[in-house]
Design a protein around this motif. Structure first.
Motif, PDB file in Angstrom:
ATOM      1  N   GLU A 301      44.290  46.202  60.562  1.00 24.02           N
ATOM      2  CA  GLU A 301      45.302  46.173  59.510  1.00 24.02           C
ATOM      3  C   GLU A 301      45.237  44.847  58.768  1.00 24.02           C
ATOM      4  N   ARG A 302      45.002  44.960  57.452  1.00 23.48           N
ATOM      5  CA  ARG A 302      44.950  43.768  56.605  1.00 23.48           C
ATOM      6  C   ARG A 302      45.853  44.007  55.416  1.00 23.48           C
ATOM      7  N   ALA A 303      46.566  42.969  55.037  1.00 21.64           N
ATOM      8  CA  ALA A 303      47.489  43.101  53.909  1.00 21.64           C
ATOM      9  C   ALA A 303      46.690  43.264  52.632  1.00 21.64           C
ATOM     10  N   SER A 304      47.115  44.204  51.763  1.00 23.64           N
ATOM     11  CA  SER A 304      46.437  44.374  50.491  1.00 23.64           C
ATOM     12  C   SER A 304      46.806  43.235  49.540  1.00 23.64           C
ATOM     13  N   THR A 305      47.943  42.648  49.734  1.00 25.87           N
ATOM     14  CA  THR A 305      48.286  41.434  49.012  1.00 25.87           C
ATOM     15  C   THR A 305      48.183  40.280  49.994  1.00 25.87           C
ATOM     16  N   ILE A 306      48.488  39.096  49.573  1.00 19.87           N
ATOM     17  CA  ILE A 306      48.166  37.929  50.391  1.00 19.87           C
ATOM     18  C   ILE A 306      49.062  37.808  51.603  1.00 19.87           C
ATOM     19  N   SER A 307      50.352  37.900  51.459  1.00 21.07           N
ATOM     20  CA  SER A 307      51.282  37.757  52.567  1.00 21.07           C
ATOM     21  C   SER A 307      52.679  37.712  51.984  1.00 21.07           C
ATOM     22  N   PHE A 359      49.339  23.552  42.694  1.00 24.67           N
ATOM     23  CA  PHE A 359      48.212  24.406  42.314  1.00 24.67           C
ATOM     24  C   PHE A 359      48.696  25.589  41.472  1.00 24.67           C
ATOM     25  N   LEU A 360      49.817  26.217  41.908  1.00 30.02           N
ATOM     26  CA  LEU A 360      50.343  27.367  41.170  1.00 30.02           C
ATOM     27  C   LEU A 360      50.943  26.957  39.836  1.00 30.02           C
ATOM     28  N   ALA A 361      51.673  25.842  39.834  1.00 30.56           N
ATOM     29  CA  ALA A 361      52.313  25.391  38.592  1.00 30.56           C
ATOM     30  C   ALA A 361      51.266  25.072  37.524  1.00 30.56           C
ATOM     31  N   ALA A 362      50.127  24.485  37.946  1.00 29.97           N
ATOM     32  CA  ALA A 362      49.078  24.140  36.994  1.00 29.97           C
ATOM     33  C   ALA A 362      48.504  25.399  36.331  1.00 29.97           C
ATOM     34  N   ARG A 363      48.530  26.524  37.047  1.00 29.67           N
ATOM     35  CA  ARG A 363      48.025  27.790  36.509  1.00 29.67           C
ATOM     36  C   ARG A 363      49.123  28.636  35.888  1.00 29.67           C
ATOM     37  N   ARG A 364      50.361  28.104  35.941  1.00 25.88           N
ATOM     38  CA  ARG A 364      51.515  28.763  35.334  1.00 25.88           C
ATOM     39  C   ARG A 364      51.702  30.181  35.887  1.00 25.88           C
ATOM     40  N   ILE A 365      51.653  30.276  37.219  1.00 21.46           N
ATOM     41  CA  ILE A 365      51.893  31.548  37.894  1.00 21.46           C
ATOM     42  C   ILE A 365      52.891  31.331  39.019  1.00 21.46           C
ATOM     43  N   ALA A 366      53.570  32.412  39.440  1.00 21.65           N
ATOM     44  CA  ALA A 366      54.626  32.289  40.443  1.00 21.65           C
ATOM     45  C   ALA A 366      54.107  32.413  41.869  1.00 21.65           C
ATOM     46  N   SER A 367      52.904  33.021  42.048  1.00 23.87           N
ATOM     47  CA  SER A 367      52.415  33.221  43.409  1.00 23.87           C
ATOM     48  C   SER A 367      50.907  33.408  43.416  1.00 23.87           C
ATOM     49  N   LEU A 368      50.317  33.246  44.601  1.00 31.23           N
ATOM     50  CA  LEU A 368      48.888  33.493  44.754  1.00 31.23           C
ATOM     51  C   LEU A 368      48.553  34.962  44.513  1.00 31.23           C
ATOM     52  N   ASP A 369      49.515  35.849  44.756  1.00 28.57           N
ATOM     53  CA  ASP A 369      49.288  37.278  44.595  1.00 28.57           C
ATOM     54  C   ASP A 369      48.869  37.622  43.166  1.00 28.57           C
ATOM     55  N   ALA A 370      49.336  36.801  42.207  1.00 27.30           N
ATOM     56  CA  ALA A 370      48.988  37.054  40.809  1.00 27.30           C
ATOM     57  C   ALA A 370      47.512  36.803  40.525  1.00 27.30           C
ATOM     58  N   LEU A 371      46.823  36.124  41.448  1.00 24.40           N
ATOM     59  CA  LEU A 371      45.407  35.816  41.254  1.00 24.40           C
ATOM     60  C   LEU A 371      44.490  36.779  42.002  1.00 24.40           C
ATOM     61  N   LYS A 372      45.070  37.826  42.606  1.00 24.88           N
ATOM     62  CA  LYS A 372      44.258  38.669  43.494  1.00 24.88           C
ATOM     63  C   LYS A 372      43.133  39.396  42.763  1.00 24.88           C
ATOM     64  N   ASN A 373      43.252  39.579  41.446  1.00 26.85           N
ATOM     65  CA  ASN A 373      42.206  40.273  40.702  1.00 26.85           C
ATOM     66  C   ASN A 373      41.299  39.318  39.934  1.00 26.85           C
ATOM     67  N   ASP A 374      41.517  38.006  40.106  1.00 22.93           N
ATOM     68  CA  ASP A 374      40.737  37.002  39.389  1.00 22.93           C
ATOM     69  C   ASP A 374      39.761  36.309  40.337  1.00 22.93           C
ATOM     70  N   ILE A 405      40.246  37.261  49.755  1.00 21.10           N
ATOM     71  CA  ILE A 405      40.308  38.162  48.594  1.00 21.10           C
ATOM     72  C   ILE A 405      39.424  37.642  47.468  1.00 21.10           C
ATOM     73  N   ASN A 406      39.432  36.318  47.292  1.00 23.34           N
ATOM     74  CA  ASN A 406      38.600  35.727  46.251  1.00 23.34           C
ATOM     75  C   ASN A 406      37.119  35.956  46.541  1.00 23.34           C
ATOM     76  N   ASP A 407      36.744  35.837  47.826  1.00 25.02           N
ATOM     77  CA  ASP A 407      35.349  36.088  48.195  1.00 25.02           C
ATOM     78  C   ASP A 407      34.951  37.532  47.887  1.00 25.02           C
ATOM     79  N   VAL A 408      35.878  38.458  48.154  1.00 20.77           N
ATOM     80  CA  VAL A 408      35.610  39.868  47.833  1.00 20.77           C
ATOM     81  C   VAL A 408      35.412  40.039  46.332  1.00 20.77           C
ATOM     82  N   ASN A 409      36.271  39.375  45.533  1.00 20.51           N
ATOM     83  CA  ASN A 409      36.146  39.470  44.078  1.00 20.51           C
ATOM     84  C   ASN A 409      34.828  38.877  43.588  1.00 20.51           C
ATOM     85  N   VAL A 410      34.433  37.739  44.175  1.00 17.29           N
ATOM     86  CA  VAL A 410      33.171  37.108  43.796  1.00 17.29           C
ATOM     87  C   VAL A 410      31.999  38.040  44.118  1.00 17.29           C
ATOM     88  N   ALA A 411      32.038  38.612  45.339  1.00 18.33           N
ATOM     89  CA  ALA A 411      30.965  39.533  45.738  1.00 18.33           C
ATOM     90  C   ALA A 411      30.915  40.746  44.810  1.00 18.33           C
TER      91      ALA A 411
END
Length: 580
Positions: A301-307, A359-374, A405-411
């Protein structure tokens, strides 16, 4: 001449000669039509369109490719490829009553980038081009909508492909067996696509995004069949052919035919060469589950989002300032959040949550989950590295999930890039080979035509020499007759003019002489009119001339046909077939 059918409803079309677009008298749809310049081509279109309307897209696609091989500039054949590759079926819209397209073969490739569409536009006239552009825009809207829905669809480990209903609307044995397999694999923690359950709460227009996502995400497909014909049912075959195509494109997937009451030799040709499972064998279910789990592995079981903590960068153990920074992130006040995280670091330079917040503020996002497709260069970001350095065990799990998740996206990006590169290389190779095949075809045609003309020339000359004396004699007779008639007409007209002058010079009282001249003028006029009317002798000569010319031309035509039979011209399809 074969009758063209409406590509939407299948009704007979009444096509004006030379038109490239017509309107169906049954469904009222304006549509493009092929040029009616060859009976063989129209018969192939009739068969291909019938298969496509029956959703037998692969069989129809092969026929359209055959048309293109013989008629490469037929725009409608190129458009047929588009309809087959995207599995386009036209159905009734309850709201408008019109025929609208639905997509049964979604793709990540844009319709507007499809080679078939581009070729159709290149070879179409201005009227047909506007129709193609309008239809392609609508198909691309549907395709993009499906692609957008795929992003939110579940992913699967196994895809069970089978026939659900028999001819009477009841469940097939395949469906019952499929559910047994579904239950056994689901108990092992595997995600299984089984349409009876996976699509039970979905509307019909939602099926394709889910099926498309399942086909692309599944590692294994099980194709079930208790009857030979079930493997070739339209929608069953559509699914396993799409899965096979992904394997041919380099996807690491496995397809397992599963049969009962059949022998392996009765499977479709493309499935017969694969390792298959006999569902009538004792203990088949245990063997099948064991084999599948061996390939896929028992799912962890792995979370589809980060946590849960990824919704905000801080949780228990974070400082009060970091918690206030987290609330500012959620409110979209990124400069204010960065200020709170900076103050938190002033108080505790080892606050991992504060570094993550910056790190999140510099990217102007509220959570790491918003980067899951990037794709994010986490390794090169100083704040992220500091967050890893000073992270608590809880925060380490959050960051590790983000990296995974980022490694999966890179692959996936590298795989897509490599696939695109290979596809472009293959396209360039095929273009080169097709160009070479066309060059060889044209050279072969020129050589054959030269041989025909070389053999034909002396034969034609002999025929011309044999018939020329007779034709020349008849033409001389016609010329002599027409010359005689012309001379007589001129003499009569001169005599009429002279008599009229004599009559004008006579005294008014010389009535007898006037009557004599009038009689002579009347006779001359009658003779001129007779000369102007059809002359039987002249028409007879012309009839003989036409018969002689027809006889000569018939001999030449028969001779040419005989020579051409001995030297048949090659077809482009023969040369195109040599291209892999």
């Amino acid at each position: 001449m074969p009758i063209l059918k409406c590509k939407m409803c299948g009704g007979d079309l009444d096509v004006t000669e030379g038109a490239s677009v017509c309107q169906c008298g049954y469904c009222g749809t304006s549509q493009t039509v092929p040029s009616a310049d060859d009976k063989k081509k129209l018969r192939m279109f009739e068969r291909a369109d019938s298969l496509r309307r029956s959703c037998e897209f692969d069989a129809a696609l092969r026929l359209y490719e055959g048309i293109i091989a013989d008629f490469p500039e037929e725009a409608e054949a190129h458009w047929g490829l588009v309809l087959c590759r995207y599995g386009i079926e036209y159905v009734d819209d309850p709201a408008s009553g019109k025929k609208i397209p639905t997509c049964h073969r979604a793709s990540f490739e844009s319709v507007l980038e499809c080679d078939g569409y581009r070729q159709a536009v290149v070879h179409a006239d201005a009227v047909a081009r506007r129709v193609y552009e309008s239809e392609a825009t609508e198909l691309e809207r549907i395709r993009a909508q499906i692609a957008g829905m795929v992003a939110t669809s579940d992913s699967y480990d196994i895809f069970i492909c089978y026939k659900e209903s028999d001819g009477d609307g009841g469940r097939t044995e395949d469906s019952v067996i499929g559910q047994e397999i579904y239950d056994a694999l689901s108990e092992r923690g595997l995600r299984v696509f089984f349409s009876r359950i996976s699509l039970e709460d979905k509307l019909g227009n939602e099926y394709e995004p889910i099926i498309f996502s399942a086909l692309h995400s599944a590692r294994i497909m099980l194709v079930l069949g208790t009857k030979k014909k079930y493997f070739n049912e339209v929608w069953v075959k559509n699914e396993w052919l799409r899965f096979l195509k992904l394997i041919e494109q380099g996807e690491r997937k496995t397809i397992v035919p599963c049969y009962k009451y059949l022998s392996p030799e009765e499977l479709p040709k493309k499935l017969a060469r694969l390792q298959a499972q006999d569902l009538g064998k004792l203990g088949y279910l245990q063997d099948l589950v064991h084999g599948v789990t061996k390939i896929v592995g028992v799912r962890q079981e792995r979370a589809s989002t980060i946590s849960p903590v990824a919704a905000g960068p801080v949780a228990c153990g974070a400082s009060a300032l970091s918690q206030r920074g987290n609330m500012a992130l959620e409110d979209g006040e990124f400069e204010k959040a960065d200020s709170f995280f900076e103050r938190a670091l002033d108080a505790d330079p080892s606050d991992g949550y504060a570094y993550l917040g910056k790190f999140l503020a510099a990217r102007r996002i509220a959570s790491l989950d918003a980067l899951k497709n990037d794709i994010v260069a986490y390794e090169g970001d100083r704040n992220f590295q500091r967050a890893m350095q000073f992270a608590s065990p809880e925060l380490i799990r959050v960051l590790a999930a983000a990296i995974e998740i980022n490694d999966v996206n890179v692959a996936a990006a590298k795989k897509a890039e490599e696939l695109a590169r290979r596809k472009e290389q293959e396209a360039r190779r095929r273009r080169r080979e097709l160009a070479e095949a066309k060059r060889k075809y044209e050279a072969a045609c020129i050589a054959v035509e030269a041989a025909i003309q070389e053999e034909l020339a002396p034969l034609v000359n002999a025929i011309m020499e044999r018939h020329e004396p007779e034709i020349a004699t008849i033409r001389e007779q016609i010329g002599a007759l027409e010359s005689s008639v012309m001379q007589e007409r001129v003499q009569l007209q001169m005599e009429i003019s002279q008599l009229k002058r004599q009559r004008a010079s006579l005294p008014l009282f010389d009535v007898p002489r006037r009557r004599e001249i009038d009689t002579r003028i009347g006779w001359a006029d009658e003779r001129v009119r007779a000369l102007d009317s059809t002359d039987e002798a002249r028409e007879g000569h012309r009839t003989r001339l036409n018969e002689a010319l027809a006889k000569r031309d018939s001999e030449i035509s028969a001779t040419e046909n005989s020579v051409r039979k001995r030297h048949p011209l090659p077809t482009l399809a023969e040369f195109a077939a040599t291209v892999a």
